[in-house]
Write a protein that holds these residues in place. Structure first.
Motif, PDB file in Angstrom:
ATOM      1  N   MET A   1      -7.789 -15.946   5.355  1.00 32.93           N
ATOM      2  CA  MET A   1      -6.868 -14.821   5.222  1.00 32.93           C
ATOM      3  C   MET A   1      -7.013 -13.891   6.427  1.00 32.93           C
ATOM      4  O   MET A   1      -8.126 -13.532   6.800  1.00 32.93           O
ATOM      5  N   ASP A   2      -5.895 -13.526   7.016  1.00 32.96           N
ATOM      6  CA  ASP A   2      -5.948 -12.654   8.183  1.00 32.96           C
ATOM      7  C   ASP A   2      -6.506 -11.293   7.801  1.00 32.96           C
ATOM      8  O   ASP A   2      -6.326 -10.805   6.692  1.00 32.96           O
ATOM      9  N   ARG A   3      -7.158 -10.666   8.757  1.00 40.45           N
ATOM     10  CA  ARG A   3      -7.632  -9.303   8.545  1.00 40.45           C
ATOM     11  C   ARG A   3      -6.452  -8.356   8.607  1.00 40.45           C
ATOM     12  O   ARG A   3      -5.586  -8.464   9.469  1.00 40.45           O
ATOM     13  N   ARG A   4      -6.443  -7.404   7.667  1.00 39.40           N
ATOM     14  CA  ARG A   4      -5.319  -6.473   7.632  1.00 39.40           C
ATOM     15  C   ARG A   4      -5.830  -5.077   7.335  1.00 39.40           C
ATOM     16  O   ARG A   4      -6.733  -4.892   6.521  1.00 39.40           O
ATOM     17  N   LEU A   5      -5.235  -4.120   7.995  1.00 39.67           N
ATOM     18  CA  LEU A   5      -5.595  -2.724   7.813  1.00 39.67           C
ATOM     19  C   LEU A   5      -4.342  -1.903   8.057  1.00 39.67           C
ATOM     20  O   LEU A   5      -3.634  -2.126   9.047  1.00 39.67           O
ATOM     21  N   TYR A   6      -4.060  -0.947   7.164  1.00 40.47           N
ATOM     22  CA  TYR A   6      -2.876  -0.118   7.354  1.00 40.47           C
ATOM     23  C   TYR A   6      -3.068   0.832   8.525  1.00 40.47           C
ATOM     24  O   TYR A   6      -4.067   1.551   8.611  1.00 40.47           O
ATOM     25  N   LEU A   7      -2.111   0.810   9.435  1.00 43.46           N
ATOM     26  CA  LEU A   7      -2.055   1.739  10.558  1.00 43.46           C
ATOM     27  C   LEU A   7      -0.682   2.393  10.555  1.00 43.46           C
ATOM     28  O   LEU A   7       0.323   1.725  10.331  1.00 43.46           O
ATOM     29  N   SER A   8      -0.638   3.691  10.799  1.00 49.23           N
ATOM     30  CA  SER A   8       0.645   4.394  10.814  1.00 49.23           C
ATOM     31  C   SER A   8       1.523   3.870  11.945  1.00 49.23           C
ATOM     32  O   SER A   8       1.053   3.228  12.881  1.00 49.23           O
ATOM     33  N   ARG A   9       2.807   4.155  11.848  1.00 48.98           N
ATOM     34  CA  ARG A   9       3.749   3.666  12.862  1.00 48.98           C
ATOM     35  C   ARG A   9       3.391   4.203  14.243  1.00 48.98           C
ATOM     36  O   ARG A   9       3.486   3.484  15.250  1.00 48.98           O
ATOM     37  N   ASP A  10       2.951   5.468  14.317  1.00 45.59           N
ATOM     38  CA  ASP A  10       2.560   6.030  15.608  1.00 45.59           C
ATOM     39  C   ASP A  10       1.355   5.304  16.194  1.00 45.59           C
ATOM     40  O   ASP A  10       1.284   5.048  17.397  1.00 45.59           O
TER      41      ASP A  10
ATOM     42  N   THR B   1       3.992  -1.700   6.131  1.00 45.35           N
ATOM     43  CA  THR B   1       3.717  -0.730   5.073  1.00 45.35           C
ATOM     44  C   THR B   1       2.598  -1.259   4.187  1.00 45.35           C
ATOM     45  O   THR B   1       2.263  -2.447   4.209  1.00 45.35           O
ATOM     46  N   LYS B   2       2.022  -0.388   3.378  1.00 43.84           N
ATOM     47  CA  LYS B   2       0.956  -0.819   2.470  1.00 43.84           C
ATOM     48  C   LYS B   2       1.445  -1.870   1.473  1.00 43.84           C
ATOM     49  O   LYS B   2       0.740  -2.864   1.240  1.00 43.84           O
ATOM     50  N   PRO B   3       2.638  -1.711   0.861  1.00 38.16           N
ATOM     51  CA  PRO B   3       3.123  -2.788  -0.020  1.00 38.16           C
ATOM     52  C   PRO B   3       3.324  -4.107   0.719  1.00 38.16           C
ATOM     53  O   PRO B   3       3.047  -5.177   0.165  1.00 38.16           O
ATOM     54  N   GLN B   4       3.779  -4.056   1.966  1.00 39.77           N
ATOM     55  CA  GLN B   4       3.956  -5.291   2.730  1.00 39.77           C
ATOM     56  C   GLN B   4       2.613  -5.964   3.014  1.00 39.77           C
ATOM     57  O   GLN B   4       2.481  -7.190   2.902  1.00 39.77           O
ATOM     58  N   LEU B   5       1.610  -5.170   3.364  1.00 38.70           N
ATOM     59  CA  LEU B   5       0.285  -5.726   3.609  1.00 38.70           C
ATOM     60  C   LEU B   5      -0.294  -6.344   2.341  1.00 38.70           C
ATOM     61  O   LEU B   5      -0.864  -7.443   2.364  1.00 38.70           O
ATOM     62  N   ALA B   6      -0.138  -5.632   1.219  1.00 38.05           N
ATOM     63  CA  ALA B   6      -0.655  -6.151  -0.045  1.00 38.05           C
ATOM     64  C   ALA B   6       0.035  -7.453  -0.426  1.00 38.05           C
ATOM     65  O   ALA B   6      -0.608  -8.410  -0.872  1.00 38.05           O
ATOM     66  N   LEU B   7       1.359  -7.506  -0.226  1.00 42.69           N
ATOM     67  CA  LEU B   7       2.090  -8.720  -0.570  1.00 42.69           C
ATOM     68  C   LEU B   7       1.681  -9.883   0.326  1.00 42.69           C
ATOM     69  O   LEU B   7       1.560 -11.027  -0.131  1.00 42.69           O
ATOM     70  N   ASP B   8       1.446  -9.610   1.613  1.00 48.60           N
ATOM     71  CA  ASP B   8       0.965 -10.656   2.523  1.00 48.60           C
ATOM     72  C   ASP B   8      -0.341 -11.258   2.007  1.00 48.60           C
ATOM     73  O   ASP B   8      -0.519 -12.483   1.984  1.00 48.60           O
ATOM     74  N   MET B   9      -1.269 -10.403   1.594  1.00 51.51           N
ATOM     75  CA  MET B   9      -2.569 -10.885   1.130  1.00 51.51           C
ATOM     76  C   MET B   9      -2.455 -11.634  -0.192  1.00 51.51           C
ATOM     77  O   MET B   9      -3.113 -12.657  -0.399  1.00 51.51           O
ATOM     78  N   LEU B  10      -1.622 -11.131  -1.111  1.00 55.61           N
ATOM     79  CA  LEU B  10      -1.439 -11.816  -2.384  1.00 55.61           C
ATOM     80  C   LEU B  10      -0.783 -13.183  -2.184  1.00 55.61           C
ATOM     81  O   LEU B  10      -1.172 -14.169  -2.819  1.00 55.61           O
ATOM     82  N   THR B  11       0.210 -13.229  -1.293  1.00 61.18           N
ATOM     83  CA  THR B  11       0.889 -14.497  -1.020  1.00 61.18           C
ATOM     84  C   THR B  11      -0.089 -15.523  -0.463  1.00 61.18           C
ATOM     85  O   THR B  11      -0.094 -16.697  -0.871  1.00 61.18           O
ATOM     86  N   ALA B  12      -0.943 -15.079   0.467  1.00 66.10           N
ATOM     87  CA  ALA B  12      -1.934 -15.988   1.041  1.00 66.10           C
ATOM     88  C   ALA B  12      -2.946 -16.426  -0.013  1.00 66.10           C
ATOM     89  O   ALA B  12      -3.364 -17.591  -0.046  1.00 66.10           O
ATOM     90  N   LEU B  13      -3.333 -15.520  -0.891  1.00 64.41           N
ATOM     91  CA  LEU B  13      -4.312 -15.835  -1.930  1.00 64.41           C
ATOM     92  C   LEU B  13      -3.764 -16.875  -2.894  1.00 64.41           C
ATOM     93  O   LEU B  13      -4.452 -17.835  -3.258  1.00 64.41           O
ATOM     94  N   VAL B  14      -2.502 -16.698  -3.308  1.00 63.85           N
ATOM     95  CA  VAL B  14      -1.893 -17.651  -4.233  1.00 63.85           C
ATOM     96  C   VAL B  14      -1.729 -19.011  -3.566  1.00 63.85           C
ATOM     97  O   VAL B  14      -1.993 -20.059  -4.167  1.00 63.85           O
ATOM     98  N   ALA B  15      -1.306 -19.008  -2.299  1.00 61.85           N
ATOM     99  CA  ALA B  15      -1.116 -20.278  -1.584  1.00 61.85           C
ATOM    100  C   ALA B  15      -2.442 -21.008  -1.389  1.00 61.85           C
ATOM    101  O   ALA B  15      -2.503 -22.238  -1.481  1.00 61.85           O
TER     102      ALA B  15
END
Length: 244
Positions: A1-10, A34-48
């Motif tokens: 699973m890729d490493r992910r961390l929320y960073l603001s747009r700036d 966004t945080k929901p997008q990051l969470a969904l990426d991780m959940l999708t990878a986990l299920v796969a």
């Protein structure tokens, strides 16, 4: 699973933060998510990947405001329990009049979940006791309804609406739950009891990281999650009053 961390747009794209990105080791080309997008990426990878069985996803209002996130979680075959704001709109019945199967016209306006809770009779509320915390068990009153979520101006999926009120403070918390059409209230309360797990921050130090590097944060978070997983696993494996 890729490493992910929320960073603001700036932080991701702002020219003024370029030096900080280099200094803290943020990989070049990291996109804004966004945080929901990051969470969904991780959940999708986990299920796969299928390495960790998962059935339910719980989240707070910061994620439930994204209907795309909730619908995508459901599309993964997972149930969710999402805390929502009291002004979240639902329909309490599918009394369609006209329209089409995909865009039915409801005979009544949608209502805020807070208003739905205030209209319920006392008989609709059942007492439950949550698991013991540092201050002992917590008693709450819960009412559970089957409702229709709103997607824009149109009806969305059928979901459960658990409403939980603290009898001591009268604080009301509202949730939307995607799950089986037959789901005991006890199971929903069990999910509510586990919707907020502060142990990671308070007991294992997730909130204590004070470093300033991309790698350092991911290493710290990984160790915290492993420690948390170990303690949860051992708690489930060993009987509460069994031998040491």
């Amino acid at each position: 699973m890729d490493r992910r961390l929320y960073l603001s747009r700036d932080w991701v794209s702002g020219a003024g933060h370029a030096a900080r990105r280099r200094r803290t080791g943020v990989p070049a080309g990291t996109p804004f998510r966004t945080k929901p997008q990051l969470a969904l990426d991780m959940l999708t990878a986990l299920v796969a990947e299928g390495s960790l069985p998962v059935r339910w996803v719980t989240c707070d209002e910061g994620f439930s405001v994204s209907h795309a996130f909730l619908d995508s979680v459901a599309a993964l075959g997972l149930g969710y329990l999402a805390e929502v704001a009291r002004n979240t709109h639902v329909w309490t019945a599918r009394s369609e009049q006209g329209g089409s199967p995909s865009r039915p016209v409801f005979s009544a306006s949608s209502q805020e979940v807070g208003a739905v809770a205030n209209q319920l009779p006392p008989s609709a509320w059942r007492p439950f006791v949550l698991r013991e915390g540092s201050k002992g068990p917590q008693a709450i009153l819960c009412a559970v309804l089957r409702v229709v979520a709103r997607r824009g101006l149109f009806p969305g999926p059928d979901v459960w609406l658990p409403l939980c009120r603290n009898p001591a403070t009268d604080e009301l918390k509202c949730y939307l739950c995607h799950g089986p059409a037959i789901l005991p209230a006890e199971r929903l309360v069990w999910l509510v009891d586990r919707a907020v797990l502060p142990d990671g921050k308070q007991l294992f130090g997730l909130g204590d990281y004070e470093g300033r590097s991309w790698q350092g944060w991911h290493r710290h978070a990984t160790l915290v999650m492993l420690a948390h997983f170990f303690v949860v696993w051992e708690t489930l494996r060993l009987p509460k009053n069994g031998p040491a």
